[in-house]
Each structure stands twice: as C-alpha cells, then as structure tokens.
Motif scaffolding. Sequence first.
Motif, PDB file in Angstrom:
ATOM      1  N   PHE A   1      27.035   4.727   8.662  1.00 53.96           N
ATOM      2  CA  PHE A   1      26.781   4.102   9.499  1.00 53.96           C
ATOM      3  C   PHE A   1      25.101   3.970   9.750  1.00 53.96           C
ATOM      4  O   PHE A   1      24.155   4.579   8.034  1.00 53.96           O
ATOM      5  N   LEU A   2      24.602   2.821   9.909  1.00 52.13           N
ATOM      6  CA  LEU A   2      23.293   3.553  10.197  1.00 52.13           C
ATOM      7  C   LEU A   2      22.307   4.149  10.930  1.00 52.13           C
ATOM      8  O   LEU A   2      22.576   4.533  12.396  1.00 52.13           O
ATOM      9  N   ILE A   3      22.032   5.263  10.354  1.00 47.23           N
ATOM     10  CA  ILE A   3      21.003   6.646  10.928  1.00 47.23           C
ATOM     11  C   ILE A   3      20.103   5.617  11.545  1.00 47.23           C
ATOM     12  O   ILE A   3      19.768   6.600  12.798  1.00 47.23           O
ATOM     13  N   ASP A   4      19.557   4.950  10.830  1.00 47.34           N
ATOM     14  CA  ASP A   4      18.344   4.481  11.716  1.00 47.34           C
ATOM     15  C   ASP A   4      18.116   2.230  10.887  1.00 47.34           C
ATOM     16  O   ASP A   4      18.857   2.049  10.340  1.00 47.34           O
TER      17      ASP A   4
ATOM     18  N   ASN B   1      18.959  12.654  11.438  1.00 43.61           N
ATOM     19  CA  ASN B   1      18.043  12.171  10.373  1.00 43.61           C
ATOM     20  C   ASN B   1      16.734  13.877   9.322  1.00 43.61           C
ATOM     21  O   ASN B   1      15.779  13.523   9.657  1.00 43.61           O
ATOM     22  N   ILE B   2      18.104  14.507   8.405  1.00 40.41           N
ATOM     23  CA  ILE B   2      17.868  15.244   8.161  1.00 40.41           C
ATOM     24  C   ILE B   2      18.366  14.734   6.181  1.00 40.41           C
ATOM     25  O   ILE B   2      18.970  14.713   6.337  1.00 40.41           O
TER      26      ILE B   2
ATOM     27  N   VAL C   1      37.430  20.720   2.199  1.00 38.36           N
ATOM     28  CA  VAL C   1      36.805  19.113   1.580  1.00 38.36           C
ATOM     29  C   VAL C   1      35.885  19.399   1.008  1.00 38.36           C
ATOM     30  O   VAL C   1      34.635  19.872   0.944  1.00 38.36           O
ATOM     31  N   THR C   2      35.890  18.549  -0.259  1.00 40.63           N
ATOM     32  CA  THR C   2      34.726  17.603  -0.987  1.00 40.63           C
ATOM     33  C   THR C   2      34.826  16.606  -0.271  1.00 40.63           C
ATOM     34  O   THR C   2      34.911  15.872   0.194  1.00 40.63           O
ATOM     35  N   VAL C   3      33.266  16.606  -0.860  1.00 34.67           N
ATOM     36  CA  VAL C   3      32.036  15.703   0.060  1.00 34.67           C
ATOM     37  C   VAL C   3      31.129  14.683  -0.926  1.00 34.67           C
ATOM     38  O   VAL C   3      30.111  15.381  -1.346  1.00 34.67           O
ATOM     39  N   TRP C   4      30.613  13.708  -0.813  1.00 38.05           N
ATOM     40  CA  TRP C   4      29.397  13.357  -1.509  1.00 38.05           C
ATOM     41  C   TRP C   4      28.523  12.528  -0.553  1.00 38.05           C
ATOM     42  O   TRP C   4      29.405  11.169   0.171  1.00 38.05           O
ATOM     43  N   PHE C   5      27.419  12.240   0.070  1.00 40.20           N
ATOM     44  CA  PHE C   5      26.744  11.822   1.363  1.00 40.20           C
ATOM     45  C   PHE C   5      25.890  11.599   0.556  1.00 40.20           C
ATOM     46  O   PHE C   5      24.970  12.682  -0.042  1.00 40.20           O
ATOM     47  N   GLY C   6      25.455  10.580   0.770  1.00 41.16           N
ATOM     48  CA  GLY C   6      23.868   9.563   0.490  1.00 41.16           C
ATOM     49  C   GLY C   6      23.826   9.089   1.401  1.00 41.16           C
ATOM     50  O   GLY C   6      23.810   8.387   2.081  1.00 41.16           O
TER      51      GLY C   6
END
Length: 580
Positions: free
Chosen positions: A365-368, A404-405, A428-433
Amino acid sequence: MKSGYNKGTFMKKKTNRIGRELICMLILFIIIIIGILLFGSYIVHNREVDSLQMQKVADLSVTAAALLDGDYLKKLSEAVSSEEYQALREQAVEDNNPTLLEEYLRGKDLYEDYFRYTQLLAALQTGEKVEYVYVQDLGPQDAMYLLDPSETILSLGMREKNAEGLDDRTRNERVEATVSRSEYGWLCTCAEPVIASDKTSPAVVGVDLNMTDIMEQRHRFLFFMFLQSGVILVLMALAGSFYIRKKISDPISRLAGEASAFGTNGEVSDLQYQVVSIPKRRDDEIRDLYADIRKMQLGIIDYMVNLTAVTEEKERLGTELDIANRIQASMLPSTFPAFPDREEFDVYALMKPAKSVAGDFYDFFLIDDDHLGVVMADVSGKGIPASLFMMMAKIIISNIAQMNIPPHEVLEKANARICMNNDEDMFVTVWFGIITISTGHVIASNAGHEYPVLQNKDGVFELFHDRHGFVIGGMEGVRYKDYEFDLKKGKTLFLYTDGVPEATTAENEQFGPVRMVEALNQKQDADPRELVHYMLRTVDDFDGDVPQFDDITMLAIRYNGRGTDEEEEPSFIESQDYEP
C-alpha cells in the motif's frame, strides 16, 4: 400412507449357488466316508482271509514235515546230486523214460521209500485241496526237487531258480507263509524244514494254496460294495439336497433377494418398507441372520437420516467457508497491475491456501506519494482460526503503517495491540518494509519471518540473511530493529512464506531455500507475474501428488525507477530501546 414399494419387484432370480456348494460338500463328505469304510472293510477282510489261508498252509507244511524221514531225504538228496544221476536224468528226460530213474533208485535202495512218500504227499494234497505239496533242497541260488506228487519221477533232481526273497538263503530253513502272484497265479506259500537225526535240515516241505478263486471273490465283493455305496450315495444326496434347499439355501436366497432390494428406491423415507421380516417358525442361526440383517438395515436408516442432516449442515458450512474465502481474498490486493499509473515499480503476489481459508497474508500500500509499504506474514496454525487471526493482524499492521513511522515501530505497536487480546496464544511472523519509490531505498524489519531474496546488480538472486526479531503476538514488550538496503534499477525483491521451502515430496524431501534460489535464478529477467507463477509451478512439480501441507504465499516487486547502480552493503538502524 405407504408407498407402492413391493419386495417382489426387486427380487432377482439368482442361481442357488450356496445350495449347490452345500450339496457338493455333502456328496464329497459322503464319498469320503464311504471310501474310508470301503477301504477299511476291504483291508480288514483281506487280512482275515489271508491270515486264515496262511495259517492253513503253515499247519499243512508242519504236518507234512512231521510225516517225512529227514535221514532218508538226506540220502536221496546226496544221490540225486551226483553227476552220475544228473547225466542219467538228462538221458531219461530226453528219452521220456522214467524207468531209468526208477532202476537207479532201486539200485540205491531208495525207490520204495520214494514211492511211499510221494503217495503220502499226494494223499495230503488231495485231501486238503491244496495246489502243490513238494519237497525241495534249497541252495543259495536254486532249489532241487526231491518229492513232487504233481509230477513224474522225471522231476526228481530238477533245479529251478529260487523265488524272489529266497536267493540269500544258505541252508534249508522255515519260509513264512506269504501271499503272492506268480506264473502259476495267486498262491499262498509256506515251507517247513524236515529235520534229520543229526539235527540238520536236508530239505523243506513246501505247500502252495491256490488263491485265484479267493481273489476273484474279493473283486466281486468290492464291486458289489461299490454298487451298494453308489445307491446309498444317491439316496443320501437326494435327501440331503432336499433338506439343504428347504432349510438353508432357499431361506438364504430369499434373504439375499430382500437385502439386495434394500435401498434400490433411493428415497430414505421408503427404506422402512424394505426392511426384511424375521421368520416366525424358526429358532436357529438362519433366524439370527435375518434378525442381524434387519438390525443392520434399521441402523442404516438411522444413519441415512443423520447423514442427511449432517450433509445439509456440511453444505451450509461449505457455503459459509466459500464466503469466508472470498471475503479473505477480497482483503488481499488482487488486481494487477496494482498501480498502473506508477511506472517506478511493478508488483505481483499470490496466495495458495492449504485449506479453504488461509493463515498467510501479504499486503502492499502507498503510505504517501513516495513511500510503498510491503508486508509478508504467516500466522501460526491453519484453517478458520488462522484466517481470523490473519485478518485481524493485517488490519492492525496496515492501520499502524499509515502512521508514517519506521518499520520497527510498526511491528512494536502491532505486537502490543495483538498481545492485548491473544487468549489463544497465536502468533504471526512478519516481514515489513518501506520502499522509497523515488530512490529504491528500503527500510525493513523482520519479526521471525523467512529471509527475503534480493537480486544483486549482476541479476543473481541471493538470500539476504537479515536479523530476526521475535514473532508478533508471542510476548509483550518486544523491541525490533530496522535495517536498510537499496533496490537496484531493474532488480527484484522476492518475499515468501515457509510453505515454499517446506514443500515436501512423498519421500519426505523438502524443496528447501537452496532449490528455491536456484529456481529464481532460472528466471532472472522475468517480470514479477511471470516469476511468481513460475515458482508456483516449480513447487507443484516438486511435491507431485502429495497434498499441500501449508499455505503458499509469494510476492515479487521489481524496481524500475531511478535507483543506483553502485553496490552498497546493507546497513542496520537500531531502535533506541531495542532489546534482543
């Protein structure tokens, strides 16, 4: 109101196989019994008759031996054994002149006793109705006749080969009574030694009883026994057949027909009219069989009623699962290209559930306008619980990411939110970039998820061994760490869940991260859609027909923007209060 069902409508005419088999078994049993009785009777009868005849010849041989003078027979044997007598006998036989032998015996003073003993044996032979009575001097290989009332004096001194079983004898001794077949027919034979005054045995007295008539009587007896047995067999078979058909095979055939008709109408409501009826005039195993079949049919009716209800409930649940699957799928980005007006990047993802609903999820998703958030996650467990937990986690993570953190703060806040109401102890395992679209710079954080795969400046896919934090929802107060890297222009970032490397063959061999990277390097220039579908086909071909054990989720994003062509080592940005 009863339906128009009629048991006779469904009764099929069947061959009475069980009746035939029982009758055949009965006939075989009777044949075996009769055969045993016949054989036993024949053997016993033969032994009794043979025993009587052998006792008779034994007694006669003993009597004859007692009537003869052993000393005389010794002299006679010596006389007729001489070369002079044997030459004279040859001439007498050739001329058919017994007088020559008579004169020889008179010259030796042996003729009168020879004539007397011959007449004595002839009287014994005639009186006792035996075939032969004779006196022989038994040698090792042959026997020499001394007295034979059935022949003329020309037989005196004649030699013949010993009968089988006597060729090993070296002296005159007793020959036990036997029954055998020879060139003279069936004979019962016995021989008794004649004892001289010096206790030697110069000869034996043999008695042969003709058994031919007795043998013929045996054969006739056996024939009539077989004939009578055949008549008895036929009568018993007819009686047994009638009894078996009436008491066993016909009731079983009727039961088979009624049982085969059960359920043929196909309507559960009609099954109660197809249940077999228990015979009232029987109190045996056949009645028990009818009762058991009836009990089974009533049980089937109950089962069918329950099955209908369960099937309806299952269909309802299936419909609800389909709806849940569609709802879950609708929550994941599924329209591609996802951002057709953004040429800086191209993204594609898919999820293949192991069950109707999945626990894996992805999101972007677009954060900005210049930052794209990318999520790859895998919930513990499978099925409906995992899917519910997945939807909650997805919503929480995507909502926090919009603040936006940095990624590590997103994971920390998501972990705190999920741990607040996690009574089932799921995680839950999460990869977030977060990708900066204008530069290709990536800041990411990993909460116990699989290593990402990066394509370097040479186009080679490599596992990127980032630092893992603890899983989301596993424990409150966990801190996470950010790291950063740059996506090169025209290069791809590949994310996945453990369903890809842990795909397993029937031989329990896993696909593994090494094979996964090798497969990615077969498609270095492929776009994200082509790359993801190629990897899915590769995994499916690897595990073959083995049912899918875990959800398979993959996401590929290619950076097409300005980027940089210089190789830079990834750098790690620690959160201020990170706790490993």
